[in-house]
Design a protein around this motif. Structure first.
Motif, mmCIF file in Angstrom:
data_model
loop_
_atom_site.group_PDB
_atom_site.id
_atom_site.type_symbol
_atom_site.label_atom_id
_atom_site.label_comp_id
_atom_site.label_asym_id
_atom_site.label_seq_id
_atom_site.Cartn_x
_atom_site.Cartn_y
_atom_site.Cartn_z
ATOM 1 N N SER A 208 40.248 41.900 -22.781
ATOM 2 C CA SER A 208 39.288 40.796 -22.676
ATOM 3 C C SER A 208 38.867 40.550 -21.232
ATOM 4 N N HIS A 209 39.818 40.623 -20.302
ATOM 5 C CA HIS A 209 39.507 40.347 -18.900
ATOM 6 C C HIS A 209 38.549 41.390 -18.332
ATOM 7 N N LEU A 210 38.844 42.656 -18.532
ATOM 8 C CA LEU A 210 37.990 43.704 -17.976
ATOM 9 C C LEU A 210 36.618 43.712 -18.621
ATOM 10 N N ALA A 211 36.561 43.475 -19.929
ATOM 11 C CA ALA A 211 35.262 43.456 -20.598
ATOM 12 C C ALA A 211 34.407 42.293 -20.120
ATOM 13 N N THR A 212 35.007 41.125 -19.917
ATOM 14 C CA THR A 212 34.256 39.957 -19.432
ATOM 15 C C THR A 212 33.763 40.164 -18.010
ATOM 16 N N ILE A 214 33.052 42.974 -16.485
ATOM 17 C CA ILE A 214 31.976 43.961 -16.396
ATOM 18 C C ILE A 214 30.763 43.530 -17.214
ATOM 19 N N GLY A 215 30.964 42.669 -18.199
ATOM 20 C CA GLY A 215 29.856 42.159 -18.967
ATOM 21 C C GLY A 215 29.458 43.016 -20.147
ATOM 22 N N VAL A 216 30.430 43.612 -20.840
ATOM 23 C CA VAL A 216 30.153 44.438 -22.004
ATOM 24 C C VAL A 216 31.091 44.021 -23.124
ATOM 25 N N VAL A 217 30.768 44.492 -24.313
ATOM 26 C CA VAL A 217 31.650 44.284 -25.456
ATOM 27 C C VAL A 217 32.637 45.443 -25.488
ATOM 28 N N ALA A 218 33.912 45.181 -25.323
ATOM 29 C CA ALA A 218 34.919 46.225 -25.212
ATOM 30 C C ALA A 218 35.175 46.878 -26.559
ATOM 31 N N VAL A 219 35.380 48.181 -26.519
ATOM 32 C CA VAL A 219 35.776 48.950 -27.700
ATOM 33 C C VAL A 219 37.212 49.408 -27.461
ATOM 34 N N PRO A 220 38.203 48.748 -28.060
ATOM 35 C CA PRO A 220 39.599 49.072 -27.774
ATOM 36 C C PRO A 220 39.952 50.493 -28.214
ATOM 37 N N SER A 221 40.986 51.014 -27.591
ATOM 38 C CA SER A 221 41.491 52.336 -27.941
ATOM 39 C C SER A 221 42.271 52.262 -29.247
ATOM 40 N N THR A 222 42.189 53.328 -30.019
ATOM 41 C CA THR A 222 42.957 53.390 -31.256
ATOM 42 C C THR A 222 44.438 53.649 -31.002
ATOM 43 N N GLY A 226 47.026 52.578 -25.194
ATOM 44 C CA GLY A 226 45.806 52.621 -24.404
ATOM 45 C C GLY A 226 45.088 51.293 -24.391
ATOM 46 N N VAL A 227 44.005 51.246 -23.595
ATOM 47 C CA VAL A 227 43.225 50.018 -23.468
ATOM 48 C C VAL A 227 41.845 50.203 -24.087
ATOM 49 N N PHE A 228 41.030 51.088 -23.488
ATOM 50 C CA PHE A 228 39.671 51.300 -23.963
ATOM 51 C C PHE A 228 39.519 52.696 -24.544
ATOM 52 N N ARG A 229 38.460 52.831 -25.341
ATOM 53 C CA ARG A 229 38.197 54.125 -25.950
ATOM 54 C C ARG A 229 37.562 55.100 -24.972
ATOM 55 N N GLU A 230 36.903 54.589 -23.935
ATOM 56 C CA GLU A 230 36.266 55.431 -22.932
ATOM 57 C C GLU A 230 36.912 55.192 -21.564
ATOM 58 N N GLN A 231 36.568 56.040 -20.627
ATOM 59 C CA GLN A 231 37.145 55.954 -19.286
ATOM 60 C C GLN A 231 36.514 54.821 -18.480
#
Length: 778
Positions: A208-212, A214-222, A226-231
């Motif tokens: 939530s912190h990193l997505a807010t 940067i200003g995007v809707v985060a796609v969590p890692s499966t 992990g944190v995000f699905r992309e780098q």
């Protein structure tokens, strides 16, 4: 009127004579009054030569006079050069002699020193080990830092991360961080330059912190680690601010030095301990021992420092149940062996009575020594040859046995080994001794200058751990050319459709063919000949050498003979060239060693020696026995013989072996047997017969045949009380349905077992019985 030409000429000559006379008079007058006129060119040259001769004479006279009074004048340039060359030659000769003595007898700390206390000798050995091996730049520093793991407060992050760009990968690392043996995996929030892990309870908050920010809707890692699905990429200041804002108090930092220098690892540990004196630090330190240095510790035998090099393989001197081992590493410690180059070892020491090919890599795990012991900070020991690192230069994917399931993948892996052998020709292999240590609590390296000796003394327990491991190893050295030649023979055999039985084809046939248990075992044994240890080879090793007098279940010994037979093609000279190595006879014992062994052999195994191959059963040996043949000549005769004396799951079943133990003597059976012998097609079918399990008291058998032309792999079953009748009836059905070319000519016999009806009955409860090449237990 202008005078005539002749008059003009006479007038010009008279004027020239007058000028010459005037100049002569002027020069004489000038010499009388003391002024110097520049002489003509020829006069100047004569004057310069006279002056040079005078100076030379003066210098010669001065040198003679100086020698008389005892003063030393600098010699000429040519004399100085000759003197410098002589001094350089003398120094070089002295250094060469010293290096050869050290290589032969070892550094001073490794030499016997009567009258020196044990404590003083340990200090000398530790200093010699660090100076001549760990910190020696002549052949590359053998002391290396591999991995560091730090668990502590968030205060350790600023000094480690500094001002840098951080990167979070889309895929978490394979080696996850867990707190405790069965704890839940932490979440990785940074991958480079250091891996930073936080407790799993902060995963959603970090996303939530990193997505807010940067200003995007985060796609969590499966992946839960992990944190995000992309780098993602971010700055170190923003990352530290996030740690503060989310109130993350404890973090874990992991990094890998990739064979970095010891100073690099010490600097990282120093920064972490200054920031948090209570942080827990574990680290991997390794020493790479060259083959020509290996005799320094145990003084078993010396090998020459040849251009080709040697592959050094190790075994533990004692067993895990020995009191010395338990005292040093704890009662719960586990000792695992990984035999490597097993068949090349058998060939290299063919005919040697009590040699067993058990040398390779070693792992010691679950180490919990007693508090106060010298090894109380050791967590794990790993010993292997660095040819493993050379193999990783070719490929790091899919070399484990469970990662190749078809003929195509096995064939691709074999191509990677060909590249590996090409690079191995110019490599100088070393034995790598690696220990994982725990840094004692409150130990801080206070000096900022790592060039001093303070940190070397404070880490003396690390050098002692490496020396202790080295002292517990017995080593053999096999020349690199012999290893390469043996691996090429094994690969050529594995690709042959005529030499390898059809049911064991792992590198031949259709690419989509799945590898069953038998084919996978053959493939992994071939890979072991090229330098890769694996679970299937370890299990085959346990089966083969559990009882070396048993020749009926010996897959490794059977393959060793079959490979030589295929390579020789009836030519005795080819086998002699393959088995003989000139470097084998160059090895010699250390002068101070009292053990007399030939061909670089280590000390013989004691009766009852026990080893535990990785992922295989424990095996106890009972030497001395002949595992191959009483002599090299006898082993060559065995390889040239038509019938291989060893039997295994790979070997086609011979008619006599089967019928002697499974067929009753009766007129009917004699008639059926005669029919099989007279029918060439039936004989060819029987040559491919594979008995999975036989019991003389069980007469009910199943026959399974696998169809390779159909993706669904149709199967045909037949049950009878008479194996001979079963074979003939099955062959008749094949002929009637015209399956002669499309059905695999392999019969698998499996005794009927008791079962309980549930679900789909017998075949649903025993699906493995449908696999035609499954190896059962006898």
């Amino acid at each position: 009127m202008p005078p005539r030409r002749s008059a003009r000429r006479r007038s010009r000559r008279a004027g020239t004579a007058a000028i010459t006379a005037a100049v002569t008079d002027t020069a004489a007058d000038t010499a009388a009054v003391g002024e110097v006129m520049p002489p003509r060119r020829s006069a100047r040259r004569r004057s310069r030569r006279a002056e040079t001769a005078a100076i030379t004479a003066a210098v010669t006279d001065t040198a003679v006079d100086t020698a008389a009074v005892g003063e030393v004048m600098p010699p000429r340039r040519s004399a100085r050069r000759r003197s410098q060359r002589a001094e350089t030659a003398a120094i070089t000769a002295a250094v060469t002699d010293t290096a050869s003595e050290i290589l032969r007898d070892g550094p001073p700390g490794f030499r016997p020193q009567p009258g020196v206390s044990e404590e003083e000798r340990s200090k000398q050995r530790r200093a010699s080990f660090f100076d001549h091996i760990l910190n020696n730049d002549e052949h590359g520093r053998a002391g290396q830092f591999d991995g560091i793991e730090i668990v502590g407060s968030k205060d350790i992050l600023p000094s480690l991360l500094g001002v840098s760009s951080l990167r979070l990968w889309r895929t978490p690392p394979k080696n996850k961080f867990r707190e405790g043996h069965r704890g839940k995996s932490w979440v990785v929030v940074c991958n480079t330059p250091f891996q930073v892990w936080v407790p799993p309870t902060f995963r959603d908050a970090v996303i939530s912190h990193l997505a807010t920010k940067i200003g995007v809707v985060a796609v969590p890692s499966t992946n839960e680690s992990g944190v995000f699905r992309e780098q993602w990429t971010f700055g170190s200041f923003d990352f530290l601010a996030m740690i503060e804002e989310l109130k993350i108090e404890r973090v874990a930092v992991k990094t890998y030095g990739e064979k970095a220098s010891i100073e690099w690892g010490v600097a990282i540990m120093r920064m972490a301990r200054i920031a948090d004196p209570d942080c827990k630090i574990s680290f991997d330190v390794a020493a790479a021992i060259r083959p020509e240095q290996a005799h320094w510790m145990r003084q078993e035998h010396m090998v020459p420092a040849t251009e080709a090099g040697f592959v050094t393989l190790a075994r533990w001197v004692g067993s895990a149940g020995d009191s010395e081992f338990q005292e040093e590493y704890g009662t719960g410690a586990r000792l695992y062996n990984e035999p490597l180059f097993v068949i090349p070892q058998m060939w290299y020491y063919a005919g040697v009575q009590d040699y067993l090919p058990i040398y390779g890599g070693i792992q010691v795990e679950r180490i919990k020594p007693n508090e106060g012991h010298n090894n109380q900070f050791i967590q794990k020991v790993n010993v292997y040859n660095n040819t493993h690192h050379q193999l990783n230069q070719v490929t790091t994917m899919g070399m484990e046995s469970h990662q190749f399931n078809s003929v195509s993948t096995a064939r691709n892996r074999l191509g990677n080994f060909e590249q590996h052998l090409h690079h191995l020709e110019t490599m100088k292999p070393k034995l790598r001794i690696e220990v994982r240590m725990e840094l004692p609590s409150q130990l801080i390296i206070t000096t900022d200058d790592l060039s001093g000796n303070e940190w070397i003394t404070s880490l003396s327990f690390v050098w002692d751990a490496l020396l202790s491991t080295w002292n517990n190893l017995s080593l053999v050295h096999i020349p690199v050319p012999f290893i390469i030649r043996s691996a090429k023979i094994a690969m050529a055999y594995a690709r042959s459709t005529s030499a390898v039985p059809r049911f064991a084809w792992a590198f031949c046939g259709r690419s989509a063919t799945k590898l069953d248990k038998v084919r996978r075992m053959l493939a992994t044994i071939i890979f072991n000949c090229c330098g890769l240890s694996n679970e299937y080879t370890n299990k085959a090793f346990t089966t083969d050498f559990r009882n070396v007098l048993d020749m009926q279940d010996a897959p490794l010994r059977w393959l060793a003979v079959e490979m030589l037979k295929f390579h020789a093609a009836g030519d005795r000279n080819k086998i002699c060239q393959a088995l003989q190595s000139p470097d084998k006879f160059v090895m010699q014992r250390h002068p101070s060693s009292t053990v007399v062994r030939q061909h670089g052999l280590p000390e013989s195994l004691l009766p009852g020696y026990t080893m535990k191959p990785m992922t295989a059963n424990e095996v106890t040996f009972k030497p001395p026995v002949y595992i191959t043949a009483p002599s090299l000549v006898a082993y060559i005769d065995t390889a040239l013989c038509d019938n291989n004396p060893f039997r295994c799951v790979f070997s086609p079943l011979r008619i006599d072996d089967f019928f002697d133990s499974n067929v009753e003597n009766s007129p009917e059976n004699e008639m059926l047997l005669q029919q099989i012998v007279e029918d060439d097609q039936l004989k060819a079918l029987l040559d491919q017969l594979l008995i999975v399990e036989t019991r003389t008291d069980v007469k009910h058998v199943y026959c399974t045949m696998q169809y390779y032309g159909d993706p669904k792999q149709r199967k045909m079953f037949r049950q009878t009380n008479n194996p001979l009748e079963l074979i003939i009836e099955t062959w008749k059905r094949i002929e009637e349905r015209n399956y002669t070319r499309t059905w695999a000519k392999v019969l698998v016999l499996k005794p009927k077992k008791p079962y309980k009806r549930a679900g789909g009955g017998f075949w649903s409860n025993y699906p493995k019985l449908l696999q035609p090449f499954l190896q059962g237990s006898t």
